[in-house]
Design a protein around this motif. Structure first.
Motif, PDB file in Angstrom:
ATOM      1  N   GLY A  36       0.788  -1.224   0.030  1.00 22.68           N
ATOM      2  CA  GLY A  36      -0.124  -0.070  -0.037  1.00 22.68           C
ATOM      3  C   GLY A  36       0.853   1.294   0.154  1.00 22.68           C
ATOM      4  O   GLY A  36       0.398   2.438   0.141  1.00 22.68           O
ATOM      5  N   TYR A  37       2.174   1.177  -0.186  1.00 25.84           N
ATOM      6  CA  TYR A  37       3.180   2.382  -0.498  1.00 25.84           C
ATOM      7  C   TYR A  37       2.491   3.207  -1.691  1.00 25.84           C
ATOM      8  O   TYR A  37       3.023   4.392  -1.709  1.00 25.84           O
ATOM      9  CB  TYR A  37       4.580   2.038  -0.162  1.00 25.84           C
ATOM     10  N   HIS A  38       2.063   2.648  -2.576  1.00 26.17           N
ATOM     11  CA  HIS A  38       1.469   3.153  -3.755  1.00 26.17           C
ATOM     12  C   HIS A  38       0.411   2.554  -4.367  1.00 26.17           C
ATOM     13  O   HIS A  38       0.212   1.227  -4.016  1.00 26.17           O
ATOM     14  CB  HIS A  38       2.728   3.410  -4.835  1.00 26.17           C
ATOM     15  N   ASP A  39      -0.326   3.205  -5.114  1.00 27.20           N
ATOM     16  CA  ASP A  39      -1.309   2.300  -6.184  1.00 27.20           C
ATOM     17  C   ASP A  39      -1.144   2.697  -7.387  1.00 27.20           C
ATOM     18  O   ASP A  39      -2.291   2.907  -8.156  1.00 27.20           O
ATOM     19  CB  ASP A  39      -2.716   2.679  -5.570  1.00 27.20           C
ATOM     20  N   LYS A  40      -0.057   2.734  -7.971  1.00 25.74           N
ATOM     21  CA  LYS A  40       0.257   3.037  -9.620  1.00 25.74           C
ATOM     22  C   LYS A  40       0.471   1.744 -10.332  1.00 25.74           C
ATOM     23  O   LYS A  40       1.072   0.700  -9.700  1.00 25.74           O
ATOM     24  CB  LYS A  40       1.639   3.751  -9.593  1.00 25.74           C
ATOM     25  N   PRO A  41      -0.125   1.656 -11.511  1.00 26.52           N
ATOM     26  CA  PRO A  41      -0.079   0.375 -12.328  1.00 26.52           C
ATOM     27  C   PRO A  41       1.375  -0.138 -12.491  1.00 26.52           C
ATOM     28  O   PRO A  41       2.354   1.065 -12.737  1.00 26.52           O
ATOM     29  CB  PRO A  41      -0.888   0.715 -13.809  1.00 26.52           C
ATOM     30  N   LEU A  42       1.623  -1.238 -12.499  1.00 25.88           N
ATOM     31  CA  LEU A  42       2.874  -1.812 -12.609  1.00 25.88           C
ATOM     32  C   LEU A  42       2.872  -3.113 -13.944  1.00 25.88           C
ATOM     33  O   LEU A  42       1.713  -3.847 -13.896  1.00 25.88           O
ATOM     34  CB  LEU A  42       3.210  -2.516 -11.346  1.00 25.88           C
ATOM     35  N   GLY A  43       3.430  -2.832 -14.888  1.00 27.85           N
ATOM     36  CA  GLY A  43       3.518  -3.844 -16.134  1.00 27.85           C
ATOM     37  C   GLY A  43       5.042  -4.561 -16.109  1.00 27.85           C
ATOM     38  O   GLY A  43       5.907  -3.929 -15.633  1.00 27.85           O
ATOM     39  N   LEU A  44       4.882  -5.759 -16.885  1.00 33.54           N
ATOM     40  CA  LEU A  44       6.137  -6.617 -17.039  1.00 33.54           C
ATOM     41  C   LEU A  44       5.971  -6.953 -18.572  1.00 33.54           C
ATOM     42  O   LEU A  44       4.944  -7.678 -18.963  1.00 33.54           O
ATOM     43  CB  LEU A  44       6.216  -7.816 -16.032  1.00 33.54           C
ATOM     44  N   LEU A  45       6.946  -6.533 -19.244  1.00 34.22           N
ATOM     45  CA  LEU A  45       6.803  -6.587 -20.733  1.00 34.22           C
ATOM     46  C   LEU A  45       7.579  -8.263 -20.957  1.00 34.22           C
ATOM     47  O   LEU A  45       8.833  -8.295 -20.678  1.00 34.22           O
ATOM     48  CB  LEU A  45       7.625  -5.629 -21.714  1.00 34.22           C
ATOM     49  N   ASN A  46       6.816  -9.161 -21.099  1.00 32.85           N
ATOM     50  CA  ASN A  46       7.364 -10.472 -21.473  1.00 32.85           C
ATOM     51  C   ASN A  46       7.757 -10.653 -22.928  1.00 32.85           C
ATOM     52  O   ASN A  46       7.065 -11.617 -23.529  1.00 32.85           O
ATOM     53  CB  ASN A  46       6.508 -11.628 -20.885  1.00 32.85           C
ATOM     54  N   GLN A  47       8.422  -9.746 -23.448  1.00 31.15           N
ATOM     55  CA  GLN A  47       8.883  -9.772 -24.788  1.00 31.15           C
ATOM     56  C   GLN A  47       9.623 -11.482 -25.293  1.00 31.15           C
ATOM     57  O   GLN A  47      10.646 -11.642 -24.529  1.00 31.15           O
ATOM     58  CB  GLN A  47       9.754  -8.740 -25.276  1.00 31.15           C
ATOM     59  N   ASP A  48       9.050 -11.680 -26.154  1.00 29.60           N
ATOM     60  CA  ASP A  48       9.791 -12.997 -26.749  1.00 29.60           C
ATOM     61  C   ASP A  48       9.874 -13.890 -25.618  1.00 29.60           C
ATOM     62  O   ASP A  48      10.723 -14.762 -25.828  1.00 29.60           O
ATOM     63  CB  ASP A  48      11.024 -12.840 -27.673  1.00 29.60           C
ATOM     64  N   GLY A  49       8.895 -14.083 -24.610  1.00 28.98           N
ATOM     65  CA  GLY A  49       9.147 -15.228 -23.449  1.00 28.98           C
ATOM     66  C   GLY A  49      10.288 -14.871 -22.774  1.00 28.98           C
ATOM     67  O   GLY A  49      10.577 -15.803 -21.842  1.00 28.98           O
ATOM     68  N   TYR A  50      10.899 -13.480 -22.735  1.00 25.47           N
ATOM     69  CA  TYR A  50      12.156 -13.308 -21.576  1.00 25.47           C
ATOM     70  C   TYR A  50      11.907 -13.810 -20.564  1.00 25.47           C
ATOM     71  O   TYR A  50      12.744 -14.231 -19.608  1.00 25.47           O
ATOM     72  CB  TYR A  50      12.647 -12.016 -21.917  1.00 25.47           C
ATOM     73  N   TYR A  51      10.577 -13.433 -19.994  1.00 23.38           N
ATOM     74  CA  TYR A  51      10.441 -13.523 -18.352  1.00 23.38           C
ATOM     75  C   TYR A  51       9.478 -14.792 -18.133  1.00 23.38           C
ATOM     76  O   TYR A  51       9.043 -14.974 -16.859  1.00 23.38           O
ATOM     77  CB  TYR A  51       9.635 -12.270 -17.844  1.00 23.38           C
ATOM     78  N   ASP A  52       9.363 -15.984 -19.066  1.00 23.52           N
ATOM     79  CA  ASP A  52       8.732 -17.163 -18.857  1.00 23.52           C
ATOM     80  C   ASP A  52       8.998 -17.593 -17.582  1.00 23.52           C
ATOM     81  O   ASP A  52       8.367 -18.051 -16.623  1.00 23.52           O
ATOM     82  CB  ASP A  52       8.748 -17.829 -20.147  1.00 23.52           C
ATOM     83  N   ALA A  53      10.520 -17.909 -17.618  1.00 19.27           N
ATOM     84  CA  ALA A  53      11.143 -18.611 -16.478  1.00 19.27           C
ATOM     85  C   ALA A  53      10.827 -17.904 -15.076  1.00 19.27           C
ATOM     86  O   ALA A  53      10.447 -18.532 -13.807  1.00 19.27           O
ATOM     87  CB  ALA A  53      12.391 -19.035 -16.670  1.00 19.27           C
ATOM     88  N   LEU A  54      10.974 -16.635 -15.256  1.00 20.22           N
ATOM     89  CA  LEU A  54      10.537 -15.855 -13.937  1.00 20.22           C
ATOM     90  C   LEU A  54       9.177 -15.825 -13.457  1.00 20.22           C
ATOM     91  O   LEU A  54       8.950 -16.054 -12.357  1.00 20.22           O
ATOM     92  CB  LEU A  54      11.083 -14.261 -14.144  1.00 20.22           C
ATOM     93  N   LEU A  55       8.192 -15.919 -14.374  1.00 20.71           N
ATOM     94  CA  LEU A  55       6.886 -16.007 -14.178  1.00 20.71           C
ATOM     95  C   LEU A  55       6.726 -17.488 -13.661  1.00 20.71           C
ATOM     96  O   LEU A  55       5.704 -17.618 -13.009  1.00 20.71           O
ATOM     97  CB  LEU A  55       5.948 -15.445 -15.503  1.00 20.71           C
ATOM     98  N   ALA A  56       7.080 -18.283 -14.379  1.00 26.81           N
ATOM     99  CA  ALA A  56       6.845 -19.463 -13.694  1.00 26.81           C
ATOM    100  C   ALA A  56       7.318 -19.923 -12.472  1.00 26.81           C
ATOM    101  O   ALA A  56       6.660 -20.506 -11.573  1.00 26.81           O
ATOM    102  CB  ALA A  56       7.673 -20.761 -14.479  1.00 26.81           C
ATOM    103  N   PHE A  57       8.656 -19.297 -12.067  1.00 29.17           N
ATOM    104  CA  PHE A  57       9.017 -19.387 -10.548  1.00 29.17           C
ATOM    105  C   PHE A  57       7.989 -18.659  -9.420  1.00 29.17           C
ATOM    106  O   PHE A  57       7.750 -19.140  -8.516  1.00 29.17           O
ATOM    107  CB  PHE A  57      10.391 -18.827 -10.457  1.00 29.17           C
ATOM    108  N   VAL A  58       7.428 -17.459 -10.059  1.00 27.75           N
ATOM    109  CA  VAL A  58       6.389 -16.654  -9.234  1.00 27.75           C
ATOM    110  C   VAL A  58       5.237 -17.646  -8.944  1.00 27.75           C
ATOM    111  O   VAL A  58       4.764 -17.675  -7.888  1.00 27.75           O
ATOM    112  CB  VAL A  58       6.283 -15.462  -9.967  1.00 27.75           C
ATOM    113  N   ARG A  59       4.885 -18.366 -10.240  1.00 28.36           N
ATOM    114  CA  ARG A  59       3.538 -19.063 -10.013  1.00 28.36           C
ATOM    115  C   ARG A  59       4.146 -20.351  -8.826  1.00 28.36           C
ATOM    116  O   ARG A  59       3.130 -20.836  -8.276  1.00 28.36           O
ATOM    117  CB  ARG A  59       3.180 -19.627 -11.222  1.00 28.36           C
TER     118      ARG A  59
END
Length: 197
Positions: free
Chosen positions: A130-153
């Motif tokens: 709750g320190y901010h309520d600003k939108p946050l995005g992740l550009l998973n271009q060409d699957g670059y963050y696939d492994a990171l997202l899998a780890f988060v899941r």
């Protein structure tokens, strides 16, 4: 000539290296150009190298306002971008991230290394707390963050996170719709500046 007051301000986290795939730099240049052509302000880490320099140069070339924030210890290592509209040299990384967060209406992480990961996760954590309520995005271009997202899941599956935290971040494979969603979620509408057509 000083650019007009920005219609929105977006913080971009990205690599101080270009990466091996030229598509990453191409997207960074397109994003910077889009920000400038839509009268926006780029807030970023203040470097001239890698994707950082690419996005800043493109925003400046398109008439955008660019705010760089860089610790004094990194001025030489990341080659501080002296062409920024405003270059803020700070003493600590904490001060750098605080100023970047304060000066932005939304955040997006492009491909990058551990510095980008750290900035992304801290901003995500700040939103959860709750320190901010600003939108946050992740550009998973060409699957670059696939492994990171899998780890988060994996963290969700093991009970250390839940769906509410996942809903605090917008993930997209294409930069334009992701950027437009973030700017819209921050409460801004975007139109191309007439002087860039």
């Amino acid at each position: 000539m000083t650019p007009p007051s920005p219609t929105f301000s977006i913080c971009i986290y990205c690599g101080s290296r270009p990466g091996h795939d030229a598509a990453f730099a191409t997207a960074a240049a397109q994003i910077g150009d889009w920000i400038g052509r839509h009268g926006g302000q780029l807030v970023y880490g203040g470097g001239r190298s890698g994707l950082m320099g690419v996005v800043a140069d493109a925003a400046l070339a398109a008439g955008g306002r660019v705010v760089g924030v860089i610790p004094r210890s990194l001025v030489e290592r990341e080659h501080a971008h002296t062409g920024c509209t405003e270059l803020i040299v700070v003493e600590t990384m904490h001060e750098r991230k605080r100023i970047m967060a304060e000066r932005a209406d939304a955040f997006i992480a492009l491909p990058g290394g551990i510095g980008t990961f750290e900035e992304l996760f801290e901003t995500w954590t700040w939103r959860q707390l709750g320190y901010h309520d600003k939108p946050l995005g992740l550009l998973n271009q060409d699957g670059y963050y696939d492994a990171l997202l899998a780890f988060v899941r994996h963290g969700v599956g093991n009970g250390f996170m839940d769906g509410s935290q996942m809903r605090l971040i917008e993930v997209g494979a294409e930069w334009r719709p992701l950027l437009e969603r973030l700017i819209g979620a921050a409460g801004f509408t975007t139109t191309v500046r007439l002087d860039t057509i």
